[in-house]
Write a protein that holds these residues in place. Structure first.
Motif, PDB file in Angstrom:
ATOM      1  N   THR A  43      -3.528  -1.122   4.426  1.00 24.12           N
ATOM      2  CA  THR A  43      -2.930   0.155   3.991  1.00 24.12           C
ATOM      3  C   THR A  43      -2.991   1.176   5.126  1.00 24.12           C
ATOM      4  OG1 THR A  43      -3.359  -0.160   1.623  1.00 24.12           O
ATOM      5  CG2 THR A  43      -3.195   2.109   2.383  1.00 24.12           C
TER       6      THR A  43
ATOM      7  N   TYR B   4      -0.090   6.697  -0.601  1.00 23.81           N
ATOM      8  CA  TYR B   4      -0.499   5.301  -0.374  1.00 23.81           C
ATOM      9  C   TYR B   4      -1.611   4.927  -1.341  1.00 23.81           C
ATOM     10  CZ  TYR B   4       2.051   6.190   3.930  1.00 23.81           C
ATOM     11  OH  TYR B   4       3.028   6.533   4.833  1.00 23.81           O
TER      12      TYR B   4
ATOM     13  N   GLY C  80       0.792  -1.229   0.000  1.00 21.55           N
ATOM     14  CA  GLY C  80       0.000   0.000   0.000  1.00 21.55           C
ATOM     15  C   GLY C  80       0.821   1.274   0.000  1.00 21.55           C
TER      16      GLY C  80
ATOM     17  N   SER D  66      -5.043   1.842  -1.868  1.00 15.81           N
ATOM     18  CA  SER D  66      -5.787   0.696  -1.342  1.00 15.81           C
ATOM     19  C   SER D  66      -6.845   0.264  -2.348  1.00 15.81           C
ATOM     20  CB  SER D  66      -6.439   1.051   0.008  1.00 15.81           C
ATOM     21  OG  SER D  66      -7.469   2.002  -0.154  1.00 15.81           O
TER      22      SER D  66
END
Length: 491
Positions: free
Chosen positions: A417, A394, A385, A396
């Motif tokens: 994540t 990040y 992630g 997800s």
């Protein structure tokens, strides 16, 4: 660095030696310290990945999460992907609504990241940014004739009957008696089921008024679902298969020859796959009981699975103006287990039809030039992630791992994540010092003439949809035109 961050995030008190600003009152000091310690995070996308990520991040007492969404309405594929006759799957909306009601969470719809605001602008305004915008494209078949009228993606068809604004004018041609779906996953079964379900069974669902009108006029009587490999490799799950087998007014067509020798092979496969294959095997080879036999005999519609067939070309009608069939290469399997490949035998077969729906997978798109993207895999390159080479960014959900799994899979993935982000915070890897969060983005959006839709705005649209549905006994009549939504909100 780590210890400085650590103190700043409020895990230990500020050094007592630091004097308060001259002339400041205790309440001012409290306000300042709260503001300074707020962990500003933004999530892009309000489907299951976005909401589950936000839910996990809100476990941190100092976190404030802003969720940005391209559509004026929240919930992504729960609203626009889950079939209308599966209302129980949509119950997760209640959980997401609770998250949105948190005092430390805000929803901002009608904001397209990459167009209205860039990812670098978000990264400047927040301590961390999570991309959870899903897979909004479909994989192409890459065969001749794919562009002919009468061919569309299953993704667009699902968007059409579920009220996705970009698909509201699809107008699929259901005047032929046969439809071919290329693919054998759950989306393919959803589409087949909606095509063959008696319209009166859909009247009390949240299917759009326009889609229901077209389905009432449909002349489609037979739906074929075509797969390159065999019964052991189908991608759908047992619940969806059972629904198809029991579909009112429709009978299954399975060729017993496709199942020869399968009884021995299923002994080694995992239990869910074994149960699924046994159900297929029974349906294909066992004589139905008197009641089921009578039901099948009276069925006016049918669906079938065509195995070991790979699409080579969409065949045009004699005048060349629309799709009239699919040319399929006959295949055989090579290899064992998950590595089993379909290879052509050299034989061909033509399957006439009036509608071709490609259901060979969804695909993510790149959101912003500043974000790395693997166009071959259709994902953002990441490690658990964390977006590769971009600290503080990040991802997800489907844009992280590809378009696989169900809502529960996305939940686990999104929580992971969230966990990684909070670990990085703890390790002092996120920017220190306060960030303005939505205040900075609101100013940018305002200067660009963008009017975000808040969660309380969505609740007004929600109430309007429910009211419109009441007259016809539906749970809601979905609004499908973003301009109408914004008008109703006085934007």
């Amino acid at each position: 660095m780590a210890s400085r961050c650590w103190r700043w995030w409020g895990w230990s008190a500020w050094p007592r030696t630091r004097p308060p600003p001259a002339g400041s009152t205790p309440s001012f000091r409290h306000h300042l310290s709260t503001q300074e310690k707020t962990l500003q995070i933004c999530v892009v996308g309000s489907g299951p990945a976005g909401f589950y990520t936000a839910q996990h991040l809100l476990k941190h007492p100092q976190a404030h999460v802003d969720i940005y969404e391209k559509q004026p309405v929240p919930f992504g594929l729960v609203r626009f992907g889950v079939a209308p006759d599966h209302p129980e799957v949509k119950n997760v909306i209640n959980t997401f609504t609770q998250t949105a009601h948190s005092g430390r969470c805000a929803f901002w719809g009608n904001v397209e990241v990459g167009r209205d605001v860039t990812v670098p602008e978000l990264r400047e305004a927040y301590h961390a940014v999570v991309l959870s915008y899903g897979a909004e494209d479909h994989r192409a078949l890459e065969i001749p004739g794919e562009e002919l009228p009468g061919v569309c993606s299953a993704r667009a068809f699902v968007g059409w009957y579920n009220g996705l604004p970009e698909n509201r004018e699809l107008e699929p041609d259901l005047s032929g008696d046969t439809a071919v779906i290329l693919g054998q996953g759950n989306v393919a079964l959803d589409v087949a089921r909606i095509l063959l379900t008696p319209p009166e069974h859909l009247e009390r669902t949240d299917i759009t008024k326009a889609a229901l009108g077209v389905l009432r006029q449909s002349r489609v009587k037979t739906v074929w679902l075509v797969g390159r490999r065999g019964p052991l490799q189908v991608a759908f799950t047992i619940k969806e298969l059972r629904e198809m087998i029991q579909l009112p007014g429709a009978r299954p067509i399975l060729d017993p020859a496709d199942f020869l020798g399968l009884q021995d092979k299923i002994k080694e496969v995992p239990r869910p796959r074994k149960r699924l294959t046994e159900l297929l095997l029974r349906t294909a080879t066992e004589k139905p009981g008197p009641e089921e036999a009578a039901r099948r005999a009276s069925a006016s519609r049918a669906w079938g699975l065509r195995f070991f067939r790979s699409p080579q070309q969409v065949l045009p009608s004699p005048d060349g103006r629309r799709a009239a069939g699919v040319r399929l290469a006959v295949t055989r399997l090579e290899g064992v287990g998950e590595a089993t490949r379909a290879v052509p035998t050299g034989d061909m077969e033509d399957l006439p039809c009036g509608l071709v729906l490609s259901s060979v997978g969804y695909k993510s798109r790149p959101v912003d030039p500043s974000v790395p993207f693997d166009s071959k895999l259709g994902v953002i390159p990441n490690v658990e992630g964390r977006v590769m080479d971009v600290p503080g960014l990040y991802c997800s959900g489907w844009v992280k791992r590809g378009p696989t799994g169900v809502i529960a899979t996305t939940m686990t993935d999104s929580f992971l994540t969230g966990q990684m982000l909070l670990q990085d915070l703890k390790a002092g890897l996120l920017p220190s010092g306060p960030r303005p969060g939505y205040a900075a983005i609101q100013a940018l959006l305002s200067s660009r003439g963008v009017r975000p839709v808040s969660f309380s705005d969505w609740e007004k649209l929600d109430a309007e949809e429910v009211a419109r549905g009441q007259g016809t006994g539906k749970p809601r009549e979905k609004l499908v035109d973003p301009q109408e939504m914004l008008r109703l909100l006085g934007h």
